[in-house]
Design an enzyme around this catalytic site. Structure first.
Site, PDB file in Angstrom:
ATOM      1  N   CYS A  31       7.890  10.551  -1.005  1.00  0.00           N
ATOM      2  CA  CYS A  31       6.682  11.385  -0.969  1.00  0.00           C
ATOM      3  C   CYS A  31       6.226  11.630   0.482  1.00  0.00           C
ATOM      4  N   ASP A  83     -14.209  -4.995   8.871  1.00  0.00           N
ATOM      5  CA  ASP A  83     -14.456  -3.845   9.725  1.00  0.00           C
ATOM      6  C   ASP A  83     -15.099  -4.277  11.047  1.00  0.00           C
ATOM      7  N   CYS A 123       5.765   4.343  -1.281  1.00  0.00           N
ATOM      8  CA  CYS A 123       5.673   5.793  -1.013  1.00  0.00           C
ATOM      9  C   CYS A 123       6.958   6.509  -1.400  1.00  0.00           C
ATOM     10  N   CYS A 177      -7.676  13.653  14.252  1.00  0.00           N
ATOM     11  CA  CYS A 177      -8.174  13.127  12.972  1.00  0.00           C
ATOM     12  C   CYS A 177      -9.672  13.420  12.832  1.00  0.00           C
ATOM     13  N   CYS A 224      -2.735  16.797   5.399  1.00  0.00           N
ATOM     14  CA  CYS A 224      -3.784  16.584   6.416  1.00  0.00           C
ATOM     15  C   CYS A 224      -4.158  17.937   7.032  1.00  0.00           C
ATOM     16  N   CYS A 280      -6.298  12.791   3.152  1.00  0.00           N
ATOM     17  CA  CYS A 280      -4.970  12.192   3.023  1.00  0.00           C
ATOM     18  C   CYS A 280      -4.914  11.179   1.876  1.00  0.00           C
ATOM     19  N   CYS A 301     -13.338  11.581   6.298  1.00  0.00           N
ATOM     20  CA  CYS A 301     -12.424  12.568   5.715  1.00  0.00           C
ATOM     21  C   CYS A 301     -11.549  11.832   4.699  1.00  0.00           C
ATOM     22  N   CYS A 327       0.764  13.330   2.065  1.00  0.00           N
ATOM     23  CA  CYS A 327      -0.348  13.152   3.008  1.00  0.00           C
ATOM     24  C   CYS A 327      -0.025  13.799   4.355  1.00  0.00           C
TER      25      CYS A 327
HETATM   26  C1  B12 Z   1     -10.250   2.541  14.322  1.00  0.00           C
HETATM   27  C2  B12 Z   1     -10.342   2.765  12.823  1.00  0.00           C
HETATM   28  C3  B12 Z   1     -10.269   4.071  12.367  1.00  0.00           C
HETATM   29  C4  B12 Z   1      -9.904   5.231  13.265  1.00  0.00           C
HETATM   30  C5  B12 Z   1      -8.378   5.216  13.501  1.00  0.00           C
HETATM   31  C6  B12 Z   1      -7.554   4.999  12.220  1.00  0.00           C
HETATM   32  C7  B12 Z   1      -6.139   4.530  12.453  1.00  0.00           C
HETATM   33  N1  B12 Z   1      -5.243   4.958  11.598  1.00  0.00           N
HETATM   34  O1  B12 Z   1      -5.871   3.776  13.371  1.00  0.00           O
HETATM   35  C8  B12 Z   1     -10.469   6.426  12.479  1.00  0.00           C
HETATM   36  C9  B12 Z   1     -11.892   6.690  12.913  1.00  0.00           C
HETATM   37  C10 B12 Z   1      -9.659   7.716  12.600  1.00  0.00           C
HETATM   38  C11 B12 Z   1     -10.468   5.847  11.063  1.00  0.00           C
HETATM   39  C12 B12 Z   1     -10.413   6.624   9.932  1.00  0.00           C
HETATM   40  C13 B12 Z   1     -10.398   6.097   8.656  1.00  0.00           C
HETATM   41  N2  B12 Z   1     -10.624   4.817   8.308  1.00  0.00           N
HETATM   42 CO1  B12 Z   1     -10.723   3.374   9.595  1.00  0.00          CO
HETATM   43  N3  B12 Z   1     -10.723   1.847  10.677  1.00  0.00           N
HETATM   44  C14 B12 Z   1     -10.519   1.676  11.945  1.00  0.00           C
HETATM   45  C15 B12 Z   1     -10.541   0.187  12.312  1.00  0.00           C
HETATM   46  C16 B12 Z   1     -11.898  -0.142  12.938  1.00  0.00           C
HETATM   47  C17 B12 Z   1      -9.399  -0.251  13.216  1.00  0.00           C
HETATM   48  C18 B12 Z   1      -8.039   0.308  12.788  1.00  0.00           C
HETATM   49  C19 B12 Z   1      -6.939  -0.120  13.743  1.00  0.00           C
HETATM   50  O2  B12 Z   1      -6.986  -1.176  14.319  1.00  0.00           O
HETATM   51  N4  B12 Z   1      -5.965   0.728  13.934  1.00  0.00           N
HETATM   52  C20 B12 Z   1      -4.886   0.362  14.800  1.00  0.00           C
HETATM   53  C21 B12 Z   1      -3.621   0.961  14.325  1.00  0.00           C
HETATM   54  C22 B12 Z   1      -2.517   0.433  15.235  1.00  0.00           C
HETATM   55  O3  B12 Z   1      -3.438   0.500  13.010  1.00  0.00           O
HETATM   56  P1  B12 Z   1      -2.811   1.371  11.836  1.00  0.00           P
HETATM   57  O4  B12 Z   1      -3.074   2.802  11.988  1.00  0.00           O
HETATM   58  O5  B12 Z   1      -3.270   0.717  10.588  1.00  0.00           O
HETATM   59  O6  B12 Z   1      -1.273   1.113  12.146  1.00  0.00           O
HETATM   60  C23 B12 Z   1      -0.434   0.343  11.335  1.00  0.00           C
HETATM   61  C24 B12 Z   1       0.588   1.211  10.657  1.00  0.00           C
HETATM   62  O7  B12 Z   1       1.049   2.208  11.567  1.00  0.00           O
HETATM   63  C25 B12 Z   1       1.670   0.170  10.356  1.00  0.00           C
HETATM   64  N5  B12 Z   1       2.997   0.630  10.589  1.00  0.00           N
HETATM   65  C26 B12 Z   1       3.780   0.311  11.615  1.00  0.00           C
HETATM   66  N6  B12 Z   1       4.966   0.879  11.483  1.00  0.00           N
HETATM   67  C27 B12 Z   1       4.950   1.586  10.350  1.00  0.00           C
HETATM   68  C28 B12 Z   1       5.943   2.376   9.743  1.00  0.00           C
HETATM   69  C29 B12 Z   1       5.643   3.034   8.544  1.00  0.00           C
HETATM   70  C30 B12 Z   1       6.720   3.873   7.901  1.00  0.00           C
HETATM   71  C31 B12 Z   1       4.351   2.906   7.953  1.00  0.00           C
HETATM   72  C32 B12 Z   1       4.034   3.632   6.687  1.00  0.00           C
HETATM   73  C33 B12 Z   1       3.360   2.093   8.587  1.00  0.00           C
HETATM   74  C34 B12 Z   1       3.694   1.449   9.768  1.00  0.00           C
HETATM   75  O8  B12 Z   1       1.462  -0.926  11.264  1.00  0.00           O
HETATM   76  C35 B12 Z   1       0.415  -0.608  12.171  1.00  0.00           C
HETATM   77  C36 B12 Z   1      -0.290  -1.851  12.620  1.00  0.00           C
HETATM   78  O9  B12 Z   1      -0.779  -2.639  11.583  1.00  0.00           O
HETATM   79  C37 B12 Z   1     -10.365  -0.464  10.887  1.00  0.00           C
HETATM   80  C38 B12 Z   1     -11.123  -1.781  10.699  1.00  0.00           C
HETATM   81  C39 B12 Z   1     -10.381  -2.923  11.352  1.00  0.00           C
HETATM   82  N7  B12 Z   1     -11.102  -3.772  12.036  1.00  0.00           N
HETATM   83  O10 B12 Z   1      -9.185  -3.029  11.222  1.00  0.00           O
HETATM   84  C40 B12 Z   1     -10.860   0.629   9.923  1.00  0.00           C
HETATM   85  C41 B12 Z   1     -10.074   0.849   8.629  1.00  0.00           C
HETATM   86  C42 B12 Z   1      -8.614   0.932   8.969  1.00  0.00           C
HETATM   87  N8  B12 Z   1     -10.538   2.163   8.206  1.00  0.00           N
HETATM   88  C43 B12 Z   1     -10.682   2.296   6.929  1.00  0.00           C
HETATM   89  C44 B12 Z   1     -11.006   3.507   6.278  1.00  0.00           C
HETATM   90  C45 B12 Z   1     -11.501   3.425   4.853  1.00  0.00           C
HETATM   91  C46 B12 Z   1     -10.854   4.721   6.960  1.00  0.00           C
HETATM   92  C47 B12 Z   1     -10.905   6.135   6.358  1.00  0.00           C
HETATM   93  C48 B12 Z   1     -10.265   6.276   4.989  1.00  0.00           C
HETATM   94  C49 B12 Z   1     -12.382   6.565   6.309  1.00  0.00           C
HETATM   95  C50 B12 Z   1     -12.615   8.008   5.970  1.00  0.00           C
HETATM   96  N9  B12 Z   1     -12.634   8.367   4.696  1.00  0.00           N
HETATM   97  O11 B12 Z   1     -12.820   8.813   6.845  1.00  0.00           O
HETATM   98  C51 B12 Z   1     -10.160   6.951   7.434  1.00  0.00           C
HETATM   99  C52 B12 Z   1      -8.636   7.013   7.160  1.00  0.00           C
HETATM  100  C53 B12 Z   1      -7.873   7.669   8.266  1.00  0.00           C
HETATM  101  C54 B12 Z   1      -6.416   7.233   8.284  1.00  0.00           C
HETATM  102  N10 B12 Z   1      -5.545   8.000   7.637  1.00  0.00           N
HETATM  103  O12 B12 Z   1      -6.088   6.193   8.876  1.00  0.00           O
HETATM  104  C55 B12 Z   1     -10.329   1.012   6.193  1.00  0.00           C
HETATM  105  C56 B12 Z   1      -8.945   1.193   5.544  1.00  0.00           C
HETATM  106  C57 B12 Z   1      -8.836   0.627   4.156  1.00  0.00           C
HETATM  107  C58 B12 Z   1      -7.458   0.824   3.595  1.00  0.00           C
HETATM  108  N11 B12 Z   1      -7.363   0.727   2.297  1.00  0.00           N
HETATM  109  O13 B12 Z   1      -6.504   1.061   4.279  1.00  0.00           O
HETATM  110  C59 B12 Z   1     -10.383  -0.042   7.378  1.00  0.00           C
HETATM  111  C60 B12 Z   1      -9.392  -1.182   7.247  1.00  0.00           C
HETATM  112  C61 B12 Z   1     -11.818  -0.578   7.403  1.00  0.00           C
HETATM  113  C62 B12 Z   1     -12.013  -1.696   6.392  1.00  0.00           C
HETATM  114  N12 B12 Z   1     -12.258  -2.912   6.868  1.00  0.00           N
HETATM  115  O14 B12 Z   1     -11.921  -1.473   5.213  1.00  0.00           O
HETATM  116  N13 B12 Z   1     -10.479   4.489  11.094  1.00  0.00           N
HETATM  117  S1  SF4 Z   2       0.597  10.721  -0.224  1.00  0.00           S
HETATM  118 FE1  SF4 Z   2       1.280   9.556   1.557  1.00  0.00          FE
HETATM  119  S2  SF4 Z   2       0.493   7.494   1.273  1.00  0.00           S
HETATM  120 FE2  SF4 Z   2       0.386   8.534  -0.715  1.00  0.00          FE
HETATM  121  S3  SF4 Z   2       2.319   7.979  -1.761  1.00  0.00           S
HETATM  122 FE3  SF4 Z   2       2.635   9.939  -0.711  1.00  0.00          FE
HETATM  123  S4  SF4 Z   2       3.478   9.362   1.278  1.00  0.00           S
HETATM  124 FE4  SF4 Z   2       2.570   7.514   0.419  1.00  0.00          FE
HETATM  125  S1  SF4 Z   3      -8.567  11.276   7.600  1.00  0.00           S
HETATM  126 FE1  SF4 Z   3      -8.358  13.536   7.373  1.00  0.00          FE
HETATM  127  S2  SF4 Z   3      -7.872  14.305   9.413  1.00  0.00           S
HETATM  128 FE2  SF4 Z   3      -7.556  12.058   9.449  1.00  0.00          FE
HETATM  129  S3  SF4 Z   3      -5.390  11.776   8.973  1.00  0.00           S
HETATM  130 FE3  SF4 Z   3      -6.440  11.708   7.005  1.00  0.00          FE
HETATM  131  S4  SF4 Z   3      -6.447  13.843   6.271  1.00  0.00           S
HETATM  132 FE4  SF4 Z   3      -5.925  13.897   8.420  1.00  0.00          FE
END
Ligand code: B12
Ligand code: SF4
Ligand code: SF4
Length: 351
Positions: free
Chosen positions: A189, A132, A186, A212, A196, A241, A238, A192
């Site tokens: 499904c 993180d 997935c 979010c 949301c 999802c 939150c 999520c």
């Molecule tokens: C910024 C951040 C957030 C932001 C933005 C989240 C986001 N989705 O980007 C906010 C504050 C909203 C957030 C929320 C949460 N976070 Co956060 N967050 C981070 C952080 C610091 C960086 C994430 C990042 O770089 N995002 C950049 C984008 C580009 O990445 P991405 O969304 O994962 O995108 C990928 C997918 O789109 C995928 N992809 C590409 N094409 C496709 C196509 C398909 C079909 C699919 C399915 C995917 C896919 O590739 C992309 C690049 O890898 C990391 C820690 C870290 N240093 O990595 C923790 C991290 C991601 N968070 C974490 C957690 C636990 C959460 C929450 C569950 C916390 C909570 N309960 O509120 C929520 C979940 C929200 C969600 N649904 O994502 C964990 C996730 C663990 C896991 N098992 O996945 C991390 C990894 C922290 C950790 N070290 O454990 N987070």
């Molecule tokens: S709820 Fe979302 S992440 Fe979970 S199995 Fe269904 S599509 Fe995949």
């Molecule tokens: S963390 Fe909550 S608000 Fe963010 S994408 Fe997931 S369900 Fe939606």
């Protein structure tokens, strides 16, 4: 002269990490993370990254392990479960803490990884642990290390265990055999995306941070009006999802957190409003609090009161009225909003 200790094997590393509760370990090649880099750029251009810095601060660095560790060859990626037992939902005013935020799981994970990094360095290689941290996109690392697949909710799902895991890595110059990637689980499904509360998952795997709740609770400033009701009782994080995600709900309990929760699942939002800055930072200091300013926690508590407080709760209404008449214009506006929400509920219950 003391002999250099041998490089620990991945089996020995996995066994040692298991002693601190880390249940899954994989290896990725330390190559440039092209997909994550593209995603970071695209989310910035589309506005989905809002004002977040984190891995966006220096996308080149967060997707290039070699910029953190010279001659990096491997990433050893680990997952620590954070699911703990649920408790019953209190009546009336209440604030909910997301599952990952009830204990400092990151420090447990970092502690385990740092010890392994120390052993690798002792064997003459470079090694640095990240969890993180802004220096590495953790989910992409975990995907590349074969720990799981990217769920449509953007979380990394571990086969047979779901997504209630925090992730971290050791970036090292040592060579370990990469693990095989995991296939998508997935299927058709879409729960999520539909589940949301704010429609923040705008495409599979793509979260628009402007919608979010997890981000809006961390972001400083005025909480968007059109998101306040949807916030419900959430005070930090939150889980929605993941709570609707069949594999996570069905299989999550196979790997539970072994750490004692430091915070309960529920707190009284009025307690937050009565605590000093110092005790708020003491109690909730492991959370990401923008500018380390407890004002944003108070703002969140006010909205949650607006959403959960019973119209007959005189004590809460008195506190909200005081804040509404106070000098902090941002908090005052949120308090006036909360009072009018609570009053609206009293009207409805009379009809
Ligand atoms: C910024 C951040 C957030 C932001 C933005 C989240 C986001 N989705 O980007 C906010 C504050 C909203 C957030 C929320 C949460 N976070 Co956060 N967050 C981070 C952080 C610091 C960086 C994430 C990042 O770089 N995002 C950049 C984008 C580009 O990445 P991405 O969304 O994962 O995108 C990928 C997918 O789109 C995928 N992809 C590409 N094409 C496709 C196509 C398909 C079909 C699919 C399915 C995917 C896919 O590739 C992309 C690049 O890898 C990391 C820690 C870290 N240093 O990595 C923790 C991290 C991601 N968070 C974490 C957690 C636990 C959460 C929450 C569950 C916390 C909570 N309960 O509120 C929520 C979940 C929200 C969600 N649904 O994502 C964990 C996730 C663990 C896991 N098992 O996945 C991390 C990894 C922290 C950790 N070290 O454990 N987070
Ligand atoms: S709820 Fe979302 S992440 Fe979970 S199995 Fe269904 S599509 Fe995949
Ligand atoms: S963390 Fe909550 S608000 Fe963010 S994408 Fe997931 S369900 Fe939606």
């Amino acid at each position: 002269m003391r002999a250099t200790p041998p490089l620990p094997s991945i089996e020995a590393i996995t066994a040692e990490l298991a002693t601190v509760g880390i249940t899954h370990v994989g290896v990725a090649p330390a190559t440039h993370m092209d997909r994550a880099r593209r995603a970071l750029e695209n989310r910035k251009v589309s506005g989905y990254s809002d004002t977040m810095s984190f891995t966006w601060r220096n996308p080149d660095r967060s997707t290039t392990p070699e910029m953190s560790v010279k001659n990096a060859q491997s990433l050893i990626v680990a997952a620590l479960p954070y699911l703990s037992e649920d408790t019953t939902t209190p009546e009336g005013r209440r604030a909910h803490i997301a599952r990952y935020a009830r204990t400092d799981h990151y420090s447990i994970l970092r502690g385990g990884l740092r010890e392994i990094a120390r052993q690798i360095r002792a064997a003459g290689e470079r090694a640095v642990a990240f969890a993180d941290d802004n220096a590495l996109v953790d989910r992409e690392a975990a995907y590349l290390a074969g720990l799981g697949w990217f769920g449509k909710n953007a979380n990394l799902l571990i086969p047979g265990a779901g997504s209630y895991f925090v992730l971290g890595s050791i970036v090292t110059s040592a060579r370990y055999n990469p693990s095989e990637p995991v296939a998508d689980g997935c299927g058709s499904c879409t729960r999520c995306l539909d589940g949301c509360p704010t429609g923040a998952i705008v495409a599979p795997g793509v979260v628009d941070a402007r919608r979010c709740l997890a981000w809006l609770l961390q972001k400083p400033g005025t909480f968007p009006h059109d998101m306040r009701t949807a916030l419900g009782d959430r005070i930090y994080g939150c889980d929605e999802c993941q709570e609707v995600c069949p594999p996570t709900v069905r299989l999550g309990r196979r790997a539970m957190s072994s750490a004692e929760p430091q915070l309960g699942e529920w707190i009284d939002p009025l307690d937050i409003l009565s605590m000093s800055d110092e005790s708020l930072l003491d109690t909730f200091g492991v959370w990401y609090i923008a500018e380390r300013n407890p004002r944003w926690l108070r703002r969140n508590a006010i909205i949650v009161l607006g959403n959960t407080c019973d119209p007959s709760d005189v004590r809460a209404l008195r506190v909200l009225t005081q804040i509404g008449d106070g000098d902090d214009e941002v908090l005052a506006e949120h308090a006036r909003w909360a009072i009018s929400e609570i009053a609206g509920r009293s009207e409805t219950s009379r009809v």
